[in-house]
Write an enzyme that holds these catalytic residues in place. Sequence first.
Site: not given
Length: 387
Positions: A71, A151, A179, A199-200, A237, A325
């Site tokens: 994101t 996704n 994805q 994204s990990a 950091t 939802c």
Amino acid sequence: MRVYFDYNATTPLSPEAAESVIRATRDLFGNASSVHHFGQQAKAALDDSRSAVAALLNADPSEIVFTSGGTESDNFAIRGAADALEATRRRHLVASAIEHEAVLNTLKALGRRGWKTTLVTVDETGVVSPDRVREVVTDETALVSVMHANNEIGTVQPIAEIAAIAHERGALMHTDAVQSTGKIPVDVRSLGIDLLALSAHKFNGPKGAGALWVKRGTRLLPLVTGGKHERNRRAGTENVPAVAGLGVAARQAVAKMAQEATRVGALRDRLEDGVLRQVPGTTINGSRGSRIPNTTNISFDRVEAESLLIALDLEGVAVSTGSACSSGALEPSHVLRAMGFPAHRTQNSLRFSLGLFSTGDEVDRVVALLPGLVEKLRRLTRRTASA
Ligand SMILES: Cc1ncc(COP(=O)(O)O)c(C=O)c1O
């Protein structure tokens, strides 16, 4: 037996990634900006992960900016480019209608700030047509954002072709590869793009870690301002344990990708074939030709997807509806809607996404369970309808 077929929502940590997160949490507590030994140890862990992520993407380590995840990376790409170009005549953004909310809602927010935005629709295969993109990109377009793999349905988009179109008009090209990274080869040079988000936690790394790949020379303003971290591109950091886990997950993805894609792809196909054969009134949503190997999205005629999801969960099987939802109201999937599906089809579809720990026994269990559950729900619907 519990079955987890929701890998596109998030994946379990690989044991090796978990070990590196634990080790870094315990041993590498130094601030990576500190000049002393403790700081330099932490910095070495960041550098090591940067090299691993760069190798996964065929990129240069200096082009990797660590973030808190997909994101933030999408926000940084789009807002960073928009902020850098705000004062120019380029005040137009283009994205596909099947993007993740991280992209769609960022465009909406910029729209409220006066940016012109255009969403490109898709056909019923769920693939973005480069010709459609060509029709809407102009000399005023600042950036085009099209996801590498979707996704919900898993379709892989023709990013290289779309990037060439964006570049013909002088626009930047961003792709959300959250994805696809770790599942299929992602090579930033052959895709010909400027920005890429990953994204990990979508490929067996930890949550809260991701990266934006920024092609050298691309002008972006930082999203998070503060200190000089990440070469002045992302202040704060660094989260060394999460980034260490990301690095390990990236190395494992490189080592196992070809083998895992074949294995998981065969399991997904076995699941699809089993469901299509054993459950009447089922259809696969989206192109079966151009897809990531772990995902299938299946429509079950005359079944409320949410009810089937709950019935499966009661049997220990975790899957997902593509739709969000919230507050009890089932929102039809924006992806299936953009593909032109009628309302009932957007609400009777389930996503099954497999991964590293999925097995043939799990697939067989789900295929064995579904005919009975679907038949029961259809009987209930018939009874309610005739009551
Ligand atoms: C395509 C896509 N983009 C972005 C995201 C957001 O990533 P993260 O959960 O790391 O913020 C997701 C996660 O669901 C995704 O599937």
